[in-house]
Design a protein around this motif. Structure first.
Motif, PDB file in Angstrom:
ATOM      1  N   GLY A  60       3.131  -0.503  13.985  1.00 42.99           N
ATOM      2  CA  GLY A  60       4.605  -0.439  13.963  1.00 42.99           C
ATOM      3  C   GLY A  60       5.460   0.564  13.048  1.00 42.99           C
ATOM      4  O   GLY A  60       6.353   0.563  13.229  1.00 42.99           O
ATOM      5  N   MET A  61       4.508   1.095  11.968  1.00 41.82           N
ATOM      6  CA  MET A  61       5.599   1.761  11.073  1.00 41.82           C
ATOM      7  C   MET A  61       5.683   3.213  11.697  1.00 41.82           C
ATOM      8  O   MET A  61       5.316   4.063  11.134  1.00 41.82           O
ATOM      9  CB  MET A  61       4.763   1.517   9.793  1.00 41.82           C
ATOM     10  N   MET A  62       6.429   3.250  12.805  1.00 43.24           N
ATOM     11  CA  MET A  62       6.763   4.448  13.412  1.00 43.24           C
ATOM     12  C   MET A  62       8.002   4.286  14.486  1.00 43.24           C
ATOM     13  O   MET A  62       8.316   3.376  14.518  1.00 43.24           O
ATOM     14  CB  MET A  62       5.545   4.799  14.509  1.00 43.24           C
ATOM     15  N   HIS A 107       6.878   8.830  10.829  1.00 46.48           N
ATOM     16  CA  HIS A 107       5.782   7.467  10.653  1.00 46.48           C
ATOM     17  C   HIS A 107       4.910   7.590   9.528  1.00 46.48           C
ATOM     18  O   HIS A 107       5.136   8.742   8.959  1.00 46.48           O
ATOM     19  CB  HIS A 107       4.681   7.469  11.818  1.00 46.48           C
ATOM     20  N   CYS A 108       4.276   6.512   9.200  1.00 42.91           N
ATOM     21  CA  CYS A 108       3.457   6.557   7.994  1.00 42.91           C
ATOM     22  C   CYS A 108       2.058   6.941   8.610  1.00 42.91           C
ATOM     23  O   CYS A 108       1.793   6.878   9.930  1.00 42.91           O
ATOM     24  CB  CYS A 108       3.157   5.174   7.702  1.00 42.91           C
ATOM     25  N   HIS A 109       1.514   7.977   8.001  1.00 44.49           N
ATOM     26  CA  HIS A 109       0.129   8.560   8.490  1.00 44.49           C
ATOM     27  C   HIS A 109      -1.113   7.744   8.077  1.00 44.49           C
ATOM     28  O   HIS A 109      -2.121   8.088   8.368  1.00 44.49           O
ATOM     29  CB  HIS A 109       0.086  10.005   7.875  1.00 44.49           C
ATOM     30  N   VAL A 110      -0.878   6.481   7.514  1.00 44.15           N
ATOM     31  CA  VAL A 110      -1.890   5.520   7.350  1.00 44.15           C
ATOM     32  C   VAL A 110      -1.973   5.078   8.940  1.00 44.15           C
ATOM     33  O   VAL A 110      -1.132   4.682   9.312  1.00 44.15           O
ATOM     34  CB  VAL A 110      -1.909   4.437   6.552  1.00 44.15           C
ATOM     35  N   LEU A 111      -3.141   5.240   9.922  1.00 39.02           N
ATOM     36  CA  LEU A 111      -3.052   5.374  11.210  1.00 39.02           C
ATOM     37  C   LEU A 111      -3.017   3.922  11.581  1.00 39.02           C
ATOM     38  O   LEU A 111      -2.277   3.670  12.665  1.00 39.02           O
ATOM     39  CB  LEU A 111      -4.272   6.025  11.945  1.00 39.02           C
ATOM     40  N   GLU A 112      -3.329   3.062  10.896  1.00 42.12           N
ATOM     41  CA  GLU A 112      -3.462   1.521  11.246  1.00 42.12           C
ATOM     42  C   GLU A 112      -1.990   1.127  10.937  1.00 42.12           C
ATOM     43  O   GLU A 112      -1.278   0.343  11.882  1.00 42.12           O
ATOM     44  CB  GLU A 112      -4.226   0.677  10.333  1.00 42.12           C
ATOM     45  N   HIS A 113      -1.270   1.770  10.216  1.00 39.76           N
ATOM     46  CA  HIS A 113       0.183   1.402   9.904  1.00 39.76           C
ATOM     47  C   HIS A 113       1.118   1.853  11.148  1.00 39.76           C
ATOM     48  O   HIS A 113       1.904   1.041  11.359  1.00 39.76           O
ATOM     49  CB  HIS A 113       0.834   1.764   8.406  1.00 39.76           C
ATOM     50  N   SER A 114       0.713   3.178  11.456  1.00 40.07           N
ATOM     51  CA  SER A 114       1.706   3.547  12.325  1.00 40.07           C
ATOM     52  C   SER A 114       1.271   2.847  13.849  1.00 40.07           C
ATOM     53  O   SER A 114       2.191   2.423  14.473  1.00 40.07           O
ATOM     54  CB  SER A 114       1.458   5.044  12.647  1.00 40.07           C
ATOM     55  N   PRO A 123       0.963  -1.137   0.028  1.00 37.39           N
ATOM     56  CA  PRO A 123      -0.119   0.025   0.136  1.00 37.39           C
ATOM     57  C   PRO A 123       0.922   1.336  -0.058  1.00 37.39           C
ATOM     58  O   PRO A 123       2.035   1.191   0.503  1.00 37.39           O
ATOM     59  CB  PRO A 123      -0.570   0.034   1.315  1.00 37.39           C
ATOM     60  N   PRO A 124       0.411   2.237  -0.390  1.00 32.27           N
ATOM     61  CA  PRO A 124       0.981   3.734  -0.555  1.00 32.27           C
ATOM     62  C   PRO A 124       1.096   4.152   1.048  1.00 32.27           C
ATOM     63  O   PRO A 124       0.205   3.915   1.867  1.00 32.27           O
ATOM     64  CB  PRO A 124      -0.034   4.690  -1.086  1.00 32.27           C
ATOM     65  N   HIS A 125       2.292   4.768   1.508  1.00 34.25           N
ATOM     66  CA  HIS A 125       2.622   5.193   2.689  1.00 34.25           C
ATOM     67  C   HIS A 125       2.680   6.726   2.745  1.00 34.25           C
ATOM     68  O   HIS A 125       3.687   7.164   2.054  1.00 34.25           O
ATOM     69  CB  HIS A 125       3.614   4.491   3.437  1.00 34.25           C
ATOM     70  N   PRO A 126       1.667   7.446   3.173  1.00 34.23           N
ATOM     71  CA  PRO A 126       2.080   9.042   3.578  1.00 34.23           C
ATOM     72  C   PRO A 126       3.075   9.035   4.648  1.00 34.23           C
ATOM     73  O   PRO A 126       2.848   8.765   5.699  1.00 34.23           O
ATOM     74  CB  PRO A 126       0.784   9.500   3.888  1.00 34.23           C
TER      75      PRO A 126
HETATM   76 CU    CU Z   1       1.669   3.112   5.721  1.00 30.05          CU
END
Ligand code: CU
Ligand code: C2O
Length: 503
Positions: A488-490, A478-485, A425-428
């Motif tokens: 763990g993506m933080m 972090h990624c601003h897809v909130l479920e991603h952050s 997926p794209p990550h902001p």
């Molecule tokens: Cu993301």
């Protein structure tokens, strides 16, 4: 697993190629008349001292169409002081029954906070929610102590208060939201606009608007669906099934008014959990005059793509009377497997005919960006692994929410960061406390001008940014897809201040 994600990426990333051309706009510095000011400071109230020039004129923030702006409680023209309370309320966001939402001051979106560049901003915050929270001022280059990072600021417990106190260094369109259980708290309604004005630009436009392009996921009973309610929500982030524009559901058909031949400023924000918002305004001429980090040289583009967290300021000319409608594009795959876009009506402006003559808004020149050469290089890799508990765990350089900072540089360092997206997926990608520029590349979707705090990194691609690490402190990225952050993506990074050694 990766091939499924790749399909999502394709689907979500589908966008009709946007036409872009550069518009010639005359830029001229207009000075405002700065008259004598009467200072009503508490200490001086008895004496009614007249002060000349030293203090900027007592300013009045512009009216923001449709939304409520907070009332400044401080008499000092260079201090704005506000009260903000997070609380659960029942709100009418549709013609039907009320929805139970989490709001700032009982409003969705939260009230607009306005200040002018250089102001001290004091916000008395009270948490009336049933769980802890903090407020993050997305994009503001303020002190890390005031940034809402829950590792620095102990989250505000239910029933407790915290006073945020900082100086706003940059003019632009920013926004505020929690930084604790962010996926849930933002989805339930906790977000608002934070506008920092260049006083020279106040009053140039016929109207100012802030438009939040959001979506919300309702279940079969029309309640907000519980978090992580499906596997795709974990993988690509929560995509709503209804549009929520300035706090109103798509079925709530209402129009706001405007005058024919007027030019307005629209500040567009994407506060969704995950959805990339494609927007256009058919039959209307508009140019992009600002982005995350404030004003830029204007350019025209028919279809704008907003990753979560990003902003565009538009100058919008309403040349004809009648309804002008901002559309949001929803990409989908047709039966042949081709990517198509559905354009939905999102925000309607009912423009009244009149006999005004059209006139151009002459904006002051945007601030000049000091394009410094990077002296350091860093590489960030975004990826994911399967996880026995959460099903998926997202990674920044192989780790989820690591304790140690990803990198540490002294204040003033310019670093070129290559960001690679190895997972569909794209990550902001968002950095707190600093601005960066996107290095021009061959992808017109990611090559955006101006200072940014968030860049949308498409699936399985890589980009380079040049980050100006000018604001010392300990910061989140972090990624601003909130479920991603949340999954763990933080990570964090540190900018040291030679004058203030790290504790
Ligand atoms: Cu993301
Ligand atoms: Cu809107 Cu950590 O950010």
């Amino acid at each position: 697993m990766k091939s499924i994600l790749y399909l999502f990426a394709l689907l979500l990333f589908a966008c009709e190629s946007s036409n872009s051309s550069v518009e010639e706009v005359s830029i001229d510095a207009t000075m405002m008349d700065q008259g004598t000011v009467v200072v009503m400071d508490q200490m001086l109230v008895d004496q009614m001292v007249e002060v000349d020039q030293a203090i900027p004129m007592n300013w009045t923030p512009p009216h923001i169409e449709d939304l409520v702006s907070l009332e400044d409680l401080n008499m000092d023209p260079n201090i704005v002081e506000y009260e903000l309370t997070a609380k659960e309320v029942d709100l009418q966001i549709d013609q039907g029954r009320p929805f139970t939402l989490w709001t700032y001051n009982g409003l969705l979106p939260g009230p607009v906070i306005q200040a002018k560049v250089g102001d001290r901003v004091i916000i008395h915050f009270r948490n009336e929610l049933s769980e802890p929270t903090t407020i993050h001022w997305h994009g503001l280059r303020i002190s890390d102590q005031m940034d809402g990072n829950p590792r620095i600021q102990t989250p505000v417990q239910p029933g407790e208060t915290f006073t945020y106190d900082f100086v706003v260094p940059d003019a632009g369109t920013f926004w505020y939201h929690p930084h604790v259980r962010t996926n849930e708290q933002i989805e339930k309604g906790l977000y608002g606009a934070f506008i920092v004005h260049n006083p020279e630009e106040i009053g140039l436009f016929a109207k100012e608007r802030v438009i939040f392009l959001d979506d919300i996921l309702l279940d079969q009973f029309e309640n907000i669906a519980p978090e992580y309610s499906s596997f795709p929500e974990r993988m690509r982030g929560r995509y709503g099934n209804r549009l929520l524009i300035n706090g109103k559901l798509d079925t709530f058909k209402s129009a706001t008014s405007a005058q024919q031949h007027s030019t307005e400023r629209w500040r567009i924000v994407n506060p969704a959990n995950a959805r990339v918002m494609f927007m256009r305004i058919p039959d209307v001429e508009y140019s992009v005059i600002g982005t995350d980090g404030g004003r830029i040289e204007p350019y025209q583009q028919d279809i704008l793509e907003l990753g979560v967290g990003t902003r565009f300021d538009l100058s919008v000319k309403l040349p004809t009377s009648g309804d002008h409608i901002l559309n949001i594009g929803i990409p989908f795959l047709d039966e042949q497997g081709n990517i198509q876009t559905d354009w939905l009506d999102a925000y309607t402006v009912d423009t009244q005919a009149n006999d005004q003559t059209p006139s151009d808004v002459v904006l002051p020149a945007p601030p000049v960006i000091d394009h410094r050469m990077p002296t350091e290089n860093f590489e960030i890799v975004l990826d994911a692994v399967e996880d026995p508990v959460t099903q998926v765990r997202f990674l920044v350089n192989g780790e989820s929410h690591p304790q140690a900072p990803l990198f540490t540089y002294p204040k003033g360092t310019t670093v070129k960061i290559k960001i690679k997206n190895l997972i569909g997926p794209p990550h902001p990608f968002h950095m707190h406390g600093q601005f960066f520029e996107i290095v021009p590349n061959n992808n017109p979707e990611t090559h955006l001008p101006g200072l940014k705090d968030t860049v949308l990194l498409p699936g399985l691609e890589e980009i380079e940014i040049i980050a100006y690490l000018d604001n010392p402190g300990r910061w989140m990225l972090h990624c601003h897809v909130l479920e991603h952050s949340e999954l763990g993506m933080m990570s964090e990074f540190v900018v040291t201040d030679p004058n203030q050694p790290q504790p």
